[in-house]
Design a protein around this motif. Structure first.
Motif, PDB file in Angstrom:
ATOM      1  N   LEU A 215      49.083   2.172-125.579  1.00  0.00           N
ATOM      2  CA  LEU A 215      47.982   3.044-125.209  1.00  0.00           C
ATOM      3  C   LEU A 215      46.966   2.217-124.436  1.00  0.00           C
ATOM      4  N   GLY A 216      46.541   2.750-123.296  1.00  0.00           N
ATOM      5  CA  GLY A 216      45.642   1.992-122.436  1.00  0.00           C
ATOM      6  C   GLY A 216      44.419   2.795-122.040  1.00  0.00           C
ATOM      7  N   VAL A 217      43.606   2.188-121.185  1.00  0.00           N
ATOM      8  CA  VAL A 217      42.363   2.791-120.721  1.00  0.00           C
ATOM      9  C   VAL A 217      42.321   2.762-119.203  1.00  0.00           C
ATOM     10  N   MET A 218      41.867   3.864-118.608  1.00  0.00           N
ATOM     11  CA  MET A 218      41.525   3.891-117.197  1.00  0.00           C
ATOM     12  C   MET A 218      40.040   4.165-117.067  1.00  0.00           C
ATOM     13  N   ALA A 219      39.433   3.616-116.008  1.00  0.00           N
ATOM     14  CA  ALA A 219      37.996   3.777-115.819  1.00  0.00           C
ATOM     15  C   ALA A 219      37.646   3.609-114.346  1.00  0.00           C
ATOM     16  N   ARG A 220      36.512   4.171-113.984  1.00  0.00           N
ATOM     17  CA  ARG A 220      35.949   3.941-112.653  1.00  0.00           C
ATOM     18  C   ARG A 220      35.205   2.610-112.616  1.00  0.00           C
ATOM     19  N   HIS A 221      34.448   2.303-113.669  1.00  0.00           N
ATOM     20  CA  HIS A 221      33.694   1.053-113.757  1.00  0.00           C
ATOM     21  C   HIS A 221      34.439   0.074-114.664  1.00  0.00           C
ATOM     22  N   PRO A 222      34.639  -1.158-114.228  1.00  0.00           N
ATOM     23  CA  PRO A 222      35.376  -2.113-115.076  1.00  0.00           C
ATOM     24  C   PRO A 222      34.793  -2.292-116.462  1.00  0.00           C
ATOM     25  N   THR A 223      33.464  -2.320-116.569  1.00  0.00           N
ATOM     26  CA  THR A 223      32.871  -2.530-117.884  1.00  0.00           C
ATOM     27  C   THR A 223      33.240  -1.413-118.859  1.00  0.00           C
ATOM     28  N   ASP A 224      33.561  -0.224-118.326  1.00  0.00           N
ATOM     29  CA  ASP A 224      33.934   0.884-119.200  1.00  0.00           C
ATOM     30  C   ASP A 224      35.317   0.703-119.806  1.00  0.00           C
ATOM     31  N   LEU A 225      36.143  -0.136-119.184  1.00  0.00           N
ATOM     32  CA  LEU A 225      37.406  -0.500-119.829  1.00  0.00           C
ATOM     33  C   LEU A 225      37.106  -1.180-121.162  1.00  0.00           C
ATOM     34  N   GLY A 226      36.102  -2.050-121.148  1.00  0.00           N
ATOM     35  CA  GLY A 226      35.707  -2.727-122.379  1.00  0.00           C
ATOM     36  C   GLY A 226      35.140  -1.776-123.407  1.00  0.00           C
ATOM     37  N   SER A 430      45.240  -3.418-113.375  1.00  0.00           N
ATOM     38  CA  SER A 430      45.309  -3.094-111.948  1.00  0.00           C
ATOM     39  C   SER A 430      43.892  -2.906-111.442  1.00  0.00           C
ATOM     40  N   ILE A 431      43.576  -3.614-110.361  1.00  0.00           N
ATOM     41  CA  ILE A 431      42.241  -3.602-109.763  1.00  0.00           C
ATOM     42  C   ILE A 431      42.339  -2.990-108.370  1.00  0.00           C
ATOM     43  N   PRO A 432      41.559  -1.955-108.052  1.00  0.00           N
ATOM     44  CA  PRO A 432      41.596  -1.401-106.695  1.00  0.00           C
ATOM     45  C   PRO A 432      41.029  -2.396-105.695  1.00  0.00           C
ATOM     46  N   TYR A 433      41.736  -2.563-104.573  1.00  0.00           N
ATOM     47  CA  TYR A 433      41.258  -3.531-103.584  1.00  0.00           C
ATOM     48  C   TYR A 433      41.550  -3.016-102.179  1.00  0.00           C
ATOM     49  N   GLY A 434      40.801  -2.022-101.792  1.00  0.00           N
ATOM     50  CA  GLY A 434      40.913  -1.505-100.433  1.00  0.00           C
ATOM     51  C   GLY A 434      41.993  -0.452-100.301  1.00  0.00           C
ATOM     52  N   ARG A 435      42.185  -0.033 -99.038  1.00  0.00           N
ATOM     53  CA  ARG A 435      43.147   1.022 -98.752  1.00  0.00           C
ATOM     54  C   ARG A 435      44.017   0.639 -97.568  1.00  0.00           C
ATOM     55  N   SER A 436      45.122   1.361 -97.453  1.00  0.00           N
ATOM     56  CA  SER A 436      46.048   1.150 -96.345  1.00  0.00           C
ATOM     57  C   SER A 436      45.481   1.778 -95.074  1.00  0.00           C
ATOM     58  N   LYS A 437      46.146   1.536 -93.951  1.00  0.00           N
ATOM     59  CA  LYS A 437      45.722   2.151 -92.691  1.00  0.00           C
ATOM     60  C   LYS A 437      45.762   3.670 -92.781  1.00  0.00           C
ATOM     61  N   ALA A 438      46.620   4.189 -93.636  1.00  0.00           N
ATOM     62  CA  ALA A 438      46.708   5.639 -93.827  1.00  0.00           C
ATOM     63  C   ALA A 438      45.683   6.161 -94.827  1.00  0.00           C
ATOM     64  N   GLY A 439      44.863   5.277 -95.388  1.00  0.00           N
ATOM     65  CA  GLY A 439      43.805   5.696 -96.291  1.00  0.00           C
ATOM     66  C   GLY A 439      44.187   5.775 -97.750  1.00  0.00           C
ATOM     67  N   ALA A 460      37.574  -8.137-113.232  1.00  0.00           N
ATOM     68  CA  ALA A 460      37.454  -6.866-112.510  1.00  0.00           C
ATOM     69  C   ALA A 460      36.001  -6.594-112.129  1.00  0.00           C
ATOM     70  N   GLU A 461      35.059  -6.949-112.990  1.00  0.00           N
ATOM     71  CA  GLU A 461      33.650  -6.779-112.659  1.00  0.00           C
ATOM     72  C   GLU A 461      33.267  -7.618-111.450  1.00  0.00           C
ATOM     73  N   ALA A 462      33.797  -8.842-111.375  1.00  0.00           N
ATOM     74  CA  ALA A 462      33.511  -9.697-110.224  1.00  0.00           C
ATOM     75  C   ALA A 462      34.079  -9.088-108.948  1.00  0.00           C
ATOM     76  N   PHE A 463      35.276  -8.529-109.030  1.00  0.00           N
ATOM     77  CA  PHE A 463      35.862  -7.872-107.865  1.00  0.00           C
ATOM     78  C   PHE A 463      35.048  -6.646-107.465  1.00  0.00           C
ATOM     79  N   ASP A 464      34.610  -5.880-108.455  1.00  0.00           N
ATOM     80  CA  ASP A 464      33.866  -4.660-108.138  1.00  0.00           C
ATOM     81  C   ASP A 464      32.526  -4.980-107.486  1.00  0.00           C
TER      82      ASP A 464
END
Length: 479
Positions: A215-226, A430-439, A460-464
């Motif tokens: 069981l895992g967690v997804m979040a918009r803000h990294p700190t919310d994973l914690g 998994s950390i979001p890091y940009g998008r492809s040319k197709a968005g 993840a907070e540092a990346f965000d």
């Protein structure tokens, strides 16, 4: 009732606004329900419990009038994947065979969130019994990518990832059996965490000692994973893996006094098996390496072919467990199953005792191989998947086609990066890091030693702070 759109705000904003008397829980819920209506074309929700959420919110508001103390997730809207048991709320496992199933108990993890005063408002979509890395089912239809509806959300926690991307609550509970939480997080541009084996109780599967699913967690803000992990990590006596650490729940926030990047030894693995890597994904990986270098990381690269990842081991163990658990359904109700799930169970039926015995031994081999990698590094870095999200019409058993050329089946060509760490138990994000040319979003995976979830979240907070990914919304969904 009045509404207020809290989409995009971190957990702490919800709890402070509610406990400080600035906003009613019911007001938060009404705003969320309005946003759920807008999200309907993307199909992230399997079962919406609007009245249950309103009732919970009203109870919280009544308690606040009397000054009652509140839990760490007070008034925070949360969802749970349709594989996670929720007392009194349908858990259909995306299957016609379970479409009327209403559990009598909560899974321990969701019960802990409720005890922390979270407001459960929905079950999110998944493929039937979570059997694949695409989110569609005969019962609930196709869940579509929030950045481009022609593409998949990934899976099997696709509904959870889409919900977070579209602002339907700050955290969502996922499951991850071979990357099922990290893959859709990457496809949808959100943060997805798979904790260490035993960090979160998962007492429902029948084979507790052979556990591959988390069981895992997804979040918009990294700190919310914690925040989410801290409120679901108390152990359960029926999950033996939690007994070692579950008596002391994960604590957040944590301040170790260390920089999450400076001086850290990071081993980069571009390709696990020497297969295809999308050029846009590789470009974002290179950009991340430049960022890490500027932050003082000590980076080295290795050829993934130097390690025997035993990628087929997870498939054999999972299929053996699935046919044991669902064999009677296959035998008696095959016509009610999604064809891809029936085919998956047929694979399980073909696993014999020798194959399974060898797989169990090989799982230990895979664990020791990864442990050796951590002998001279602090983190592993890989793409999360080899390409951005495929089309929503992608078949689980058909080759993945790139620029008109088939590059292999999904397991061998797309999500080789996530599979090993379900076997070995190591935490991964998994950390979001940009998008492809197709968005389409691109995700990067970091893996850490056992029990180092706090390091992954701080990373993840540092990346965000660099990317501001937590502030990005698909078109039309900015708050």
């Amino acid at each position: 009732m009045p509404t207020q759109d809290f989409a995009g705000r971190p957990v702490a904003d919800f709890t402070r606004a509610f406990t400080g008397g600035k906003v009613a829980a019911r007001t938060i819920v009404e705003g969320l329900l309005e946003r759920c209506k807008r999200a309907a074309p993307y199909n992230p929700i399997a079962t919406l419990d609007a009245e249950g959420a309103r009732a919970t919110a009203d109870a919280l508001d009544a308690r606040r009038k009397h000054g009652t103390g509140f839990g760490a997730l007070a008034a925070v809207p949360v969802s749970a994947k349709d594989l996670i048991l929720t007392k009194g709320l349908r858990t259909a496992f995306a299957s016609f065979t379970m479409k009327d199933n209403v559990p009598m108990v909560d899974a321990s993890a969701i019960g802990q969130w409720k005890a922390a005063d979270a407001v459960l408002f929905a079950k999110t979509t998944t493929p039937e019994f979570g059997h694949k890395v695409l989110t569609d089912s005969r019962l609930h239809g196709i869940t579509r990518n929030p950045w481009n509806r022609e593409h998949t959300s990934g899976g099997s926690s696709g509904g959870a990832a889409v919900s977070i991307a579209l602002g339907l609550g700050p955290i969502a509970m996922s499951t991850d059996g071979a990357g099922s939480g990290r893959i859709p997080a990457a496809c949808c541009g959100v943060y997805g965490l798979k904790a260490t084996l035993g960090r979160v109780p998962h007492e429902v599967p029948p084979d507790q000692f052979g556990q591959l699913t988390y069981l895992g967690v997804m979040a918009r803000h990294p700190t919310d994973l914690g925040a989410g992990l801290a409120s679901m990590s108390r152990g359960h006596p029926d999950d033996p893996w939690t007994l070692a650490i579950g008596r002391t729940p994960f604590a957040w926030p944590q301040d170790t006094g260390e920089h999450p990047i400076a001086g850290k030894r990071i081993t980069v693995i571009r390709r696990m098996t020497g297969g295809y890597l999308d050029p846009d994904t590789e470009a974002r990986l290179d950009a991340a390496l430049a960022f890490l270098d500027r932050q003082g990381a000590r980076i080295k690269e290795m050829d993934g072919r130097e390690v025997d990842w035993k990628l087929d081991v997870a498939r054999i163990i999972l299929r053996a467990n699935q046919i044991e658990r669902f064999g009677d359904i296959l035998k008696n109700r095959r016509g009610d199953l999604d064809p891809s799930f029936a085919k998956t169970l047929d694979e399980g039926d073909a696993v014999d005792a020798i194959m399974l015995r060898r797989a169990l031994v090989d799982r230990t081999t895979a664990y020791k191989s990864v442990q050796r990698l951590f002998g001279d590094c602090d983190l592993l870095l890989t793409p999360t998947v080899a390409t951005p999200a495929p089309l929503a019409t992608q078949d689980q058993f058909a080759p993945l086609v790139v620029d008109g050329k088939p590059i292999g089946d999904l397991r061998a060509a797309w999500y080789t990066y996530t599979i090993p760490f379900n076997m070995t138990g190591h935490p991964a994000i998994s950390i979001p890091y940009g998008r492809s040319k197709a968005g389409l979003p691109i995700g990067l995976q970091f893996v850490a030693p056992w029990y180092a979830e706090a390091h992954l979240i701080a990373l993840a907070e540092a990346f965000d702070a660099e990317t501001h990914a937590s502030a990005l919304f698909p078109p039309g969904f900015a708050p």
